[in-house]
Write a protein that holds these residues in place. Structure first.
Motif, mmCIF file in Angstrom:
data_model
loop_
_atom_site.group_PDB
_atom_site.id
_atom_site.type_symbol
_atom_site.label_atom_id
_atom_site.label_comp_id
_atom_site.label_asym_id
_atom_site.label_seq_id
_atom_site.Cartn_x
_atom_site.Cartn_y
_atom_site.Cartn_z
ATOM 1 N N ARG A 8 -1.511 4.211 3.590
ATOM 2 C CA ARG A 8 -0.960 3.533 2.413
ATOM 3 C C ARG A 8 -0.664 2.067 2.710
ATOM 4 N NH1 ARG A 8 2.061 4.474 -2.192
ATOM 5 N NH2 ARG A 8 2.071 6.733 -1.936
ATOM 6 N N SER A 9 -0.025 1.803 3.834
ATOM 7 C CA SER A 9 0.329 0.425 4.189
ATOM 8 C C SER A 9 -0.907 -0.462 4.301
ATOM 9 C CB SER A 9 1.109 0.424 5.509
ATOM 10 O OG SER A 9 1.370 -0.888 5.951
ATOM 11 N N ILE A 10 -1.935 0.043 4.966
ATOM 12 C CA ILE A 10 -3.159 -0.752 5.152
ATOM 13 C C ILE A 10 -3.888 -0.926 3.825
ATOM 14 C CG2 ILE A 10 -5.396 -0.831 6.295
ATOM 15 C CD1 ILE A 10 -4.138 0.648 8.651
ATOM 16 N N ALA A 11 -3.951 0.129 3.024
ATOM 17 C CA ALA A 11 -4.619 0.023 1.727
ATOM 18 C C ALA A 11 -3.914 -1.008 0.845
ATOM 19 C CB ALA A 11 -4.647 1.381 1.037
ATOM 20 N N ASP A 12 -2.596 -1.010 0.857
ATOM 21 C CA ASP A 12 -1.845 -1.988 0.066
ATOM 22 C C ASP A 12 -2.099 -3.414 0.559
ATOM 23 O OD1 ASP A 12 -0.729 -0.117 -1.623
ATOM 24 O OD2 ASP A 12 1.155 0.034 -0.516
ATOM 25 N N GLU A 13 -2.124 -3.590 1.874
ATOM 26 C CA GLU A 13 -2.350 -4.929 2.427
ATOM 27 C C GLU A 13 -3.764 -5.419 2.111
ATOM 28 O OE1 GLU A 13 -1.850 -7.442 6.618
ATOM 29 O OE2 GLU A 13 -1.515 -5.261 6.609
ATOM 30 N N ALA A 14 -4.747 -4.542 2.263
ATOM 31 C CA ALA A 14 -6.120 -4.928 1.931
ATOM 32 C C ALA A 14 -6.254 -5.216 0.442
ATOM 33 C CB ALA A 14 -7.088 -3.824 2.348
#
Length: 255
Positions: A8-14
């Motif tokens: 979730r964190s990486i998807a949000d940042e991307a």
């Protein structure tokens, strides 16, 4: 941090990066899509390698390291699912961060950055009540698979055109549709994260012959997919079994 929270964190940042690129870029649509794919891919791979250095990664935008085939844990990512929609300034594009463990879509997240929503395997809502009336089947905006049209006619479903595979799958999870049926060409990165999220939320996800979705294969081609409410799985699979032999396999097309 758990695998799902990391996804979730990486998807949000991307997703935030992709929104910024689209808001500020002055290049052509084609160049915009290429830049989005490239920069989101670099960000995602950097974050995964830092957080899970022993895991392998299979990405649409990177050279495939076949050593992954012997690994138990493989992150399967699509940094920008729906490059056409992204380039054309539409909203139905997505970021896929999926994790397959022993070939099973075990964890992940699908971000819909233009819509401000992210779905993850550790944060699923209860399955909503089955709405009355005709079911809604999401299909490609540009070319719906023939089998989807035939099945929709057989079960009395309304077709709903939409963009990326992630957007279509999450429309089912969100209760905006009941069925997502695709045939004609996808790869593991197109559906690993969507399948993981859908299954965690209590939805059916399989190949269109009813067999399980298996990931981290030598050939990442995974050409067909059914994600739907559990109540519709049996009727849809039965209709496919009746209709598909006469129709035959389709050629690859947009997911």
């Amino acid at each position: 941090m758990s695998d799902a929270a990391l996804a979730r964190s990486i998807a949000d940042e991307a997703g935030a990066l992709l929104r910024d690129i689209r808001a500020t870029a002055t290049c052509s649509d084609r160049e915009l899509g290429q830049r989005g794919d490239r920069e989101a891919n670099l960000l995602i791979i950097d974050r995964l390698r830092a957080a899970r250095p022993d895991d392998f990664i299979l990405s649409e935008e990177s050279l495939d390291d076949r050593a992954r085939c012997a690994a138990r844990r493989v992150w399967i990512i699509d940094p920008l699912d729906g490059t056409r929609e992204y380039s054309e300034r539409l909203n139905d594009w997505a970021v896929h961060i999926g994790l397959a463990i022993d070939g099973v879509p075990a964890s992940g997240a699908v971000a819909l950055p233009a819509c401000g929503r992210t779905f993850a395997t550790d944060d699923t809502a209860p399955l909503p009540a089955l709405p009355p009336g005709r079911p809604r089947m999401v299909v490609s905006r540009t070319r719906a698979p023939v089998i989807a049209t035939l099945v929709a006619e057989a079960i009395g479903a309304n077709l709903v055109p939409m963009g990326s595979a992630g957007a279509k799958a999450m429309a089912v999870v969100a209760g905006d549709a009941e069925i997502y049926l695709h045939d004609g060409g996808q790869y593991e990165w197109d559906n690993c994260a969507p399948a993981a999220v859908a299954m965690a939320a209590g939805f059916h996800a399989s190949r269109i012959d009813g067999s399980p979705l298996v990931y981290n294969c030598i050939d990442p081609l995974l050409p067909d997919l059914l994600i739907c409410r559990p109540e519709w799985a049996a009727p849809v699979l039965a209709a496919i079994a009746r209709l598909r032999p006469a129709q035959g396999p389709e050629q690859p097309q947009q997911s």
